[in-house]
Design an enzyme around this catalytic site. Structure first.
Site, mmCIF file in Angstrom:
data_model
loop_
_atom_site.group_PDB
_atom_site.id
_atom_site.type_symbol
_atom_site.label_atom_id
_atom_site.label_comp_id
_atom_site.label_asym_id
_atom_site.label_seq_id
_atom_site.Cartn_x
_atom_site.Cartn_y
_atom_site.Cartn_z
ATOM 1 N N GLU A 26 -3.057 7.803 -6.231
ATOM 2 C CA GLU A 26 -3.187 7.063 -7.485
ATOM 3 C C GLU A 26 -4.359 7.631 -8.287
ATOM 4 O O GLU A 26 -5.434 7.846 -7.733
ATOM 5 C CB GLU A 26 -3.399 5.576 -7.202
ATOM 6 C CG GLU A 26 -2.217 4.931 -6.499
ATOM 7 C CD GLU A 26 -2.405 3.449 -6.214
ATOM 8 O OE1 GLU A 26 -3.477 2.895 -6.572
ATOM 9 O OE2 GLU A 26 -1.494 2.834 -5.639
ATOM 10 N N HIS A 44 -0.107 -0.253 -10.123
ATOM 11 C CA HIS A 44 -0.969 -0.984 -9.190
ATOM 12 C C HIS A 44 -1.652 -2.174 -9.874
ATOM 13 O O HIS A 44 -2.876 -2.312 -9.869
ATOM 14 C CB HIS A 44 -2.014 -0.059 -8.564
ATOM 15 C CG HIS A 44 -2.554 -0.594 -7.263
ATOM 16 N ND1 HIS A 44 -3.108 0.208 -6.299
ATOM 17 C CD2 HIS A 44 -2.607 -1.857 -6.771
ATOM 18 C CE1 HIS A 44 -3.497 -0.545 -5.264
ATOM 19 N NE2 HIS A 44 -3.206 -1.804 -5.540
ATOM 20 N N ARG A 76 0.847 -1.189 0.000
ATOM 21 C CA ARG A 76 0.000 0.000 0.000
ATOM 22 C C ARG A 76 0.885 1.243 0.000
ATOM 23 O O ARG A 76 1.895 1.305 0.700
ATOM 24 C CB ARG A 76 -0.927 0.016 1.219
ATOM 25 C CG ARG A 76 -2.149 -0.890 1.098
ATOM 26 C CD ARG A 76 -3.110 -0.341 0.050
ATOM 27 N NE ARG A 76 -4.337 -1.118 -0.079
ATOM 28 C CZ ARG A 76 -4.534 -2.060 -0.995
ATOM 29 N NH1 ARG A 76 -3.553 -2.358 -1.835
ATOM 30 N NH2 ARG A 76 -5.696 -2.680 -1.083
#
Length: 345
Positions: A285, A304, A256
Protein backbone atom coordinates in the site's frame (compact mmCIF):
# COMPACT_ATOMS: atom_id res chain seq x y z
CA UNK A 1 -4.04 18.10 44.52
CA UNK A 2 -1.77 18.21 41.44
CA UNK A 3 -3.44 17.37 38.17
CA UNK A 4 -2.28 14.44 36.04
CA UNK A 5 -0.12 15.54 33.13
CA UNK A 6 -1.44 14.11 29.85
CA UNK A 7 -0.13 14.31 26.31
CA UNK A 8 -2.88 14.20 23.71
CA UNK A 9 -1.15 13.23 20.47
CA UNK A 10 -4.04 13.21 18.03
CA UNK A 11 -4.10 13.41 14.26
CA UNK A 12 -6.59 14.48 11.61
CA UNK A 13 -8.90 11.48 12.21
CA UNK A 14 -8.85 10.83 15.95
CA UNK A 15 -8.28 14.50 16.67
CA UNK A 16 -6.90 16.28 19.71
CA UNK A 17 -10.32 17.83 20.27
CA UNK A 18 -12.12 14.48 20.23
CA UNK A 19 -9.66 12.94 22.69
CA UNK A 20 -9.70 15.94 25.02
CA UNK A 21 -13.51 16.10 25.05
CA UNK A 22 -13.70 12.38 25.85
CA UNK A 23 -11.18 12.75 28.69
CA UNK A 24 -13.10 15.68 30.14
CA UNK A 25 -16.35 13.71 29.97
CA UNK A 26 -14.73 10.73 31.72
CA UNK A 27 -12.74 12.55 34.40
CA UNK A 28 -13.95 16.13 34.57
CA UNK A 29 -12.40 19.17 32.98
CA UNK A 30 -10.22 19.96 36.01
CA UNK A 31 -8.71 16.49 36.51
CA UNK A 32 -6.01 16.72 33.86
CA UNK A 33 -3.40 19.13 32.61
CA UNK A 34 -3.15 18.39 28.91
CA UNK A 35 -0.70 19.32 26.20
CA UNK A 36 -1.30 18.46 22.56
CA UNK A 37 0.75 17.28 19.61
CA UNK A 38 -1.07 17.06 16.28
CA UNK A 39 0.35 14.36 14.03
CA UNK A 40 0.18 14.71 10.22
CA UNK A 41 -1.69 11.48 9.40
CA UNK A 42 -3.66 10.93 7.16
CA UNK A 43 -2.51 13.88 5.10
CA UNK A 44 0.98 12.37 5.33
CA UNK A 45 0.99 8.56 5.06
CA UNK A 46 2.07 6.59 8.09
CA UNK A 47 5.17 4.43 7.94
CA UNK A 48 7.97 2.84 9.92
CA UNK A 49 9.77 4.91 12.54
CA UNK A 50 12.85 3.18 13.98
CA UNK A 51 11.59 -0.20 15.22
CA UNK A 52 7.83 0.50 15.21
CA UNK A 53 5.45 0.39 12.26
CA UNK A 54 2.40 2.32 11.00
CA UNK A 55 3.48 5.45 12.87
CA UNK A 56 3.07 9.17 12.21
CA UNK A 57 5.36 11.94 13.36
CA UNK A 58 8.95 11.80 14.56
CA UNK A 59 10.77 10.78 17.72
CA UNK A 60 12.24 14.19 18.59
CA UNK A 61 8.91 16.02 18.48
CA UNK A 62 7.28 13.32 20.58
CA UNK A 63 10.06 13.35 23.19
CA UNK A 64 9.73 17.11 23.56
CA UNK A 65 5.95 16.94 23.88
CA UNK A 66 6.15 14.17 26.51
CA UNK A 67 8.19 16.23 28.99
CA UNK A 68 6.58 15.59 32.40
CA UNK A 69 3.64 13.63 30.97
CA UNK A 70 2.39 10.68 33.02
CA UNK A 71 -0.23 9.60 30.47
CA UNK A 72 -0.24 9.70 26.67
CA UNK A 73 -3.20 9.12 24.38
CA UNK A 74 -2.50 8.69 20.67
CA UNK A 75 -3.38 6.73 17.58
CA UNK A 76 -0.18 6.95 15.56
CA UNK A 77 2.68 8.51 17.57
CA UNK A 78 5.94 6.49 17.39
CA UNK A 79 6.61 5.18 20.90
CA UNK A 80 10.00 3.70 20.15
CA UNK A 81 12.57 2.49 22.67
CA UNK A 82 14.35 5.83 22.33
CA UNK A 83 11.16 7.77 23.05
CA UNK A 84 10.30 5.60 26.04
CA UNK A 85 13.81 5.86 27.49
CA UNK A 86 13.54 9.66 27.37
CA UNK A 87 10.12 9.79 29.09
CA UNK A 88 10.83 9.20 32.79
CA UNK A 89 7.41 10.31 34.05
CA UNK A 90 5.34 8.22 31.63
CA UNK A 91 3.20 5.47 33.18
CA UNK A 92 0.40 4.84 30.65
CA UNK A 93 0.03 4.92 26.87
CA UNK A 94 -3.40 4.46 25.34
CA UNK A 95 -3.33 3.66 21.62
CA UNK A 96 -6.59 4.40 19.79
CA UNK A 97 -6.27 1.31 17.60
CA UNK A 98 -7.01 -2.39 17.71
CA UNK A 99 -3.32 -3.20 18.29
CA UNK A 100 -0.28 -1.21 19.48
CA UNK A 101 1.79 -1.60 16.31
CA UNK A 102 3.33 1.86 16.74
CA UNK A 103 4.50 1.10 20.30
CA UNK A 104 7.51 -0.93 21.42
CA UNK A 105 5.52 -2.90 23.96
CA UNK A 106 8.45 -4.94 25.39
CA UNK A 107 10.39 -1.73 26.02
CA UNK A 108 7.35 -0.16 27.67
CA UNK A 109 6.87 -3.22 29.88
CA UNK A 110 10.49 -3.10 31.07
CA UNK A 111 9.92 0.47 32.20
CA UNK A 112 6.59 -0.23 33.92
CA UNK A 113 4.60 1.69 31.31
CA UNK A 114 1.14 0.19 30.75
CA UNK A 115 -0.08 0.04 27.15
CA UNK A 116 -3.79 -0.12 26.31
CA UNK A 117 -5.65 -0.28 23.01
CA UNK A 118 -9.22 0.30 21.82
CA UNK A 119 -10.34 -2.94 20.16
CA UNK A 120 -13.70 -2.88 18.45
CA UNK A 121 -13.58 0.85 17.76
CA UNK A 122 -14.06 0.31 14.01
CA UNK A 123 -16.09 -2.93 14.05
CA UNK A 124 -19.32 -1.28 12.93
CA UNK A 125 -17.65 0.71 10.17
CA UNK A 126 -15.56 -2.19 8.88
CA UNK A 127 -18.52 -4.59 8.89
CA UNK A 128 -20.74 -2.16 6.99
CA UNK A 129 -17.96 -1.43 4.50
CA UNK A 130 -17.42 -5.15 3.99
CA UNK A 131 -21.06 -5.67 3.08
CA UNK A 132 -21.05 -2.58 0.85
CA UNK A 133 -18.03 -3.90 -1.06
CA UNK A 134 -19.55 -7.36 -1.25
CA UNK A 135 -22.76 -6.02 -2.77
CA UNK A 136 -20.80 -3.74 -5.11
CA UNK A 137 -18.86 -6.73 -6.40
CA UNK A 138 -21.89 -9.01 -6.74
CA UNK A 139 -23.87 -6.37 -8.65
CA UNK A 140 -20.84 -4.93 -10.52
CA UNK A 141 -21.73 -1.45 -9.31
CA UNK A 142 -18.31 0.22 -9.94
CA UNK A 143 -18.35 -0.88 -13.59
CA UNK A 144 -21.97 0.17 -14.10
CA UNK A 145 -21.29 3.56 -12.53
CA UNK A 146 -18.40 4.20 -14.94
CA UNK A 147 -20.55 3.05 -17.85
CA UNK A 148 -23.33 5.52 -17.05
CA UNK A 149 -20.79 8.31 -16.51
CA UNK A 150 -19.45 7.58 -19.99
CA UNK A 151 -22.89 8.22 -21.45
CA UNK A 152 -23.79 4.56 -21.99
CA UNK A 153 -27.20 3.03 -21.31
CA UNK A 154 -26.63 -0.69 -21.73
CA UNK A 155 -29.88 -2.61 -21.73
CA UNK A 156 -27.81 -5.63 -22.81
CA UNK A 157 -26.68 -5.93 -19.19
CA UNK A 158 -30.02 -7.60 -18.53
CA UNK A 159 -28.71 -10.59 -20.47
CA UNK A 160 -28.50 -13.63 -18.23
CA UNK A 161 -24.76 -13.95 -18.80
CA UNK A 162 -24.19 -10.34 -17.70
CA UNK A 163 -26.40 -10.14 -14.61
CA UNK A 164 -25.08 -9.93 -11.08
CA UNK A 165 -26.04 -12.16 -8.17
CA UNK A 166 -28.11 -11.83 -5.01
CA UNK A 167 -27.06 -12.34 -1.40
CA UNK A 168 -30.33 -14.00 -0.48
CA UNK A 169 -29.80 -17.73 -0.66
CA UNK A 170 -26.04 -17.42 -1.10
CA UNK A 171 -23.61 -19.29 1.14
CA UNK A 172 -21.09 -16.84 2.58
CA UNK A 173 -17.96 -18.09 4.31
CA UNK A 174 -16.39 -15.83 6.93
CA UNK A 175 -12.74 -16.52 7.72
CA UNK A 176 -12.31 -15.02 11.19
CA UNK A 177 -15.07 -14.37 13.70
CA UNK A 178 -13.95 -11.49 15.86
CA UNK A 179 -15.90 -8.29 16.47
CA UNK A 180 -16.07 -7.46 12.75
CA UNK A 181 -16.82 -10.98 11.55
CA UNK A 182 -19.65 -11.40 14.06
CA UNK A 183 -21.28 -8.16 12.96
CA UNK A 184 -20.92 -9.09 9.27
CA UNK A 185 -22.61 -12.40 10.05
CA UNK A 186 -25.60 -10.65 11.63
CA UNK A 187 -25.99 -8.35 8.63
CA UNK A 188 -25.74 -11.21 6.15
CA UNK A 189 -28.30 -13.24 8.05
CA UNK A 190 -30.73 -10.35 7.60
CA UNK A 191 -30.14 -10.70 3.84
CA UNK A 192 -31.21 -14.38 4.11
CA UNK A 193 -27.72 -15.64 3.33
CA UNK A 194 -26.38 -18.86 4.84
CA UNK A 195 -23.26 -18.05 6.87
CA UNK A 196 -20.36 -20.42 7.50
CA UNK A 197 -17.49 -19.54 9.83
CA UNK A 198 -13.89 -20.68 9.98
CA UNK A 199 -12.07 -19.63 13.13
CA UNK A 200 -9.96 -22.14 15.06
CA UNK A 201 -9.93 -19.80 18.08
CA UNK A 202 -13.68 -19.65 18.64
CA UNK A 203 -14.59 -19.72 22.35
CA UNK A 204 -16.37 -22.85 23.53
CA UNK A 205 -19.57 -20.89 24.18
CA UNK A 206 -19.71 -19.32 20.69
CA UNK A 207 -23.07 -19.39 18.96
CA UNK A 208 -21.50 -20.91 15.85
CA UNK A 209 -19.10 -23.75 15.15
CA UNK A 210 -15.93 -23.52 13.11
CA UNK A 211 -16.10 -25.13 9.67
CA UNK A 212 -12.78 -26.50 8.35
CA UNK A 213 -11.34 -24.07 5.81
CA UNK A 214 -11.34 -26.53 2.87
CA UNK A 215 -15.03 -27.27 3.44
CA UNK A 216 -15.90 -23.59 3.82
CA UNK A 217 -14.12 -22.73 0.58
CA UNK A 218 -15.80 -25.53 -1.36
CA UNK A 219 -19.28 -24.57 -0.18
CA UNK A 220 -19.16 -20.76 -0.25
CA UNK A 221 -20.12 -18.65 -3.25
CA UNK A 222 -18.76 -15.66 -1.32
CA UNK A 223 -15.72 -15.73 0.99
CA UNK A 224 -14.96 -12.73 3.23
CA UNK A 225 -11.73 -12.46 5.22
CA UNK A 226 -11.66 -11.16 8.80
CA UNK A 227 -8.61 -12.94 10.23
CA UNK A 228 -5.60 -11.32 11.87
CA UNK A 229 -2.35 -11.41 9.93
CA UNK A 230 0.20 -13.78 11.47
CA UNK A 231 2.81 -16.28 10.34
CA UNK A 232 -0.01 -18.83 10.37
CA UNK A 233 -2.42 -16.83 8.21
CA UNK A 234 -0.06 -15.03 5.82
CA UNK A 235 -0.92 -16.06 2.25
CA UNK A 236 -3.73 -18.31 3.45
CA UNK A 237 -5.74 -17.63 0.28
CA UNK A 238 -3.63 -18.58 -2.73
CA UNK A 239 -4.06 -20.35 -6.03
CA UNK A 240 -5.02 -23.69 -4.47
CA UNK A 241 -7.65 -22.13 -2.20
CA UNK A 242 -9.13 -20.07 -5.04
CA UNK A 243 -9.33 -23.21 -7.19
CA UNK A 244 -11.22 -24.95 -4.37
CA UNK A 245 -14.00 -22.33 -4.43
CA UNK A 246 -17.03 -22.78 -6.71
CA UNK A 247 -16.39 -21.35 -10.16
CA UNK A 248 -17.63 -17.77 -10.33
CA UNK A 249 -17.38 -17.19 -6.56
CA UNK A 250 -16.57 -13.81 -4.98
CA UNK A 251 -13.67 -13.00 -2.64
CA UNK A 252 -13.74 -10.04 -0.21
CA UNK A 253 -10.84 -8.81 1.92
CA UNK A 254 -11.15 -5.92 4.37
CA UNK A 255 -8.74 -7.43 6.94
CA UNK A 256 -5.06 -7.43 5.93
CA UNK A 257 -3.49 -7.61 2.50
CA UNK A 258 -0.97 -10.22 3.53
CA UNK A 259 -3.73 -12.83 3.86
CA UNK A 260 -4.07 -13.07 0.07
CA UNK A 261 -1.88 -13.97 -2.90
CA UNK A 262 -2.98 -11.13 -5.18
CA UNK A 263 -1.31 -12.36 -8.39
CA UNK A 264 -3.26 -15.59 -7.92
CA UNK A 265 -6.45 -13.53 -7.53
CA UNK A 266 -5.76 -11.69 -10.80
CA UNK A 267 -5.24 -15.01 -12.59
CA UNK A 268 -8.47 -16.38 -11.11
CA UNK A 269 -10.41 -13.29 -12.19
CA UNK A 270 -8.98 -13.47 -15.70
CA UNK A 271 -9.90 -17.14 -16.02
CA UNK A 272 -13.38 -16.73 -14.57
CA UNK A 273 -12.64 -19.00 -11.62
CA UNK A 274 -13.39 -15.95 -9.50
CA UNK A 275 -16.47 -14.12 -10.68
CA UNK A 276 -15.68 -10.98 -8.68
CA UNK A 277 -13.42 -9.63 -5.97
CA UNK A 278 -13.68 -6.73 -3.53
CA UNK A 279 -10.70 -5.38 -1.60
CA UNK A 280 -9.96 -2.60 0.85
CA UNK A 281 -6.47 -3.86 1.76
CA UNK A 282 -3.48 -4.93 -0.32
CA UNK A 283 -0.13 -6.60 0.13
CA UNK A 284 1.62 -3.35 -0.82
CA UNK A 285 0.00 0.00 0.00
CA UNK A 286 -0.45 2.20 -1.89
CA UNK A 287 -1.11 -0.14 -4.78
CA UNK A 288 1.44 0.07 -7.59
CA UNK A 289 -0.22 1.94 -10.49
CA UNK A 290 1.06 -0.82 -12.78
CA UNK A 291 -0.53 -3.60 -10.72
CA UNK A 292 -2.63 -5.97 -12.88
CA UNK A 293 -5.22 -5.93 -10.09
CA UNK A 294 -6.25 -2.42 -11.14
CA UNK A 295 -7.31 -3.63 -14.58
CA UNK A 296 -8.61 -7.07 -13.60
CA UNK A 297 -12.29 -7.66 -14.43
CA UNK A 298 -15.15 -7.48 -11.93
CA UNK A 299 -13.45 -5.78 -9.00
CA UNK A 300 -14.57 -3.28 -6.36
CA UNK A 301 -11.56 -1.54 -4.78
CA UNK A 302 -11.21 1.03 -1.98
CA UNK A 303 -8.02 2.50 -0.43
CA UNK A 304 -7.89 0.95 3.07
CA UNK A 305 -10.65 3.04 4.58
CA UNK A 306 -13.17 0.49 5.87
CA UNK A 307 -12.88 1.98 9.35
CA UNK A 308 -13.09 5.60 8.23
CA UNK A 309 -16.26 6.93 9.80
CA UNK A 310 -16.95 9.80 12.17
CA UNK A 311 -18.33 7.31 14.67
CA UNK A 312 -15.14 5.22 14.62
CA UNK A 313 -13.06 8.24 15.61
CA UNK A 314 -15.53 9.22 18.33
CA UNK A 315 -15.66 5.66 19.66
CA UNK A 316 -11.86 5.40 19.74
CA UNK A 317 -11.61 8.57 21.80
CA UNK A 318 -14.29 7.37 24.25
CA UNK A 319 -12.65 3.95 24.69
CA UNK A 320 -9.28 5.62 25.26
CA UNK A 321 -10.74 7.92 27.88
CA UNK A 322 -12.33 4.96 29.65
CA UNK A 323 -8.91 3.29 29.86
CA UNK A 324 -7.30 6.45 31.25
CA UNK A 325 -10.07 6.80 33.82
CA UNK A 326 -9.73 3.21 34.98
CA UNK A 327 -5.96 3.51 35.35
CA UNK A 328 -6.14 6.75 37.32
CA UNK A 329 -8.73 5.23 39.66
CA UNK A 330 -6.33 2.39 40.42
CA UNK A 331 -8.27 -0.18 38.39
CA UNK A 332 -6.85 -2.52 35.77
CA UNK A 333 -7.63 -0.73 32.51
CA UNK A 334 -9.44 -2.56 29.71
CA UNK A 335 -7.55 -3.97 26.71
CA UNK A 336 -4.24 -3.92 28.55
CA UNK A 337 -1.55 -5.22 26.19
CA UNK A 338 1.13 -5.76 28.84
CA UNK A 339 -0.23 -6.70 32.30
CA UNK A 340 3.33 -7.38 33.50
CA UNK A 341 4.00 -3.63 33.35
CA UNK A 342 1.76 -3.09 36.38
CA UNK A 343 4.10 -5.22 38.47
CA UNK A 344 7.18 -3.15 37.61
CA UNK A 345 7.98 -0.69 40.35
Amino acid sequence: MPRTQVLVAGDHFVTDALIRAALDAELGADALSATTLTLPWPYTPYGRVAEVDEASGDEDSLIAALAGAQVAVTQMAPFTERVLAASDALKLIVCCRGGPVNINVPAATERGIAVCTTPGRNAVAAAEHTVALLLSALRQIPQRHVSVQAGEWRSDLYALTECGSELAGATVGLVGYGAIGRRVARILTAFDAEVLVHDPYLPTDAEVTSTPLPELLSRSTVVSLHARLSDETRGMIGAAELAAMPRGATLVNTARGGLVDYPAVVAALDSGQLGAAAFDVYETEPVDPASPLLTAPHTALTPHLAGATVQTAQRAARLAATAVGAYLRGETPPALANPDALAVS
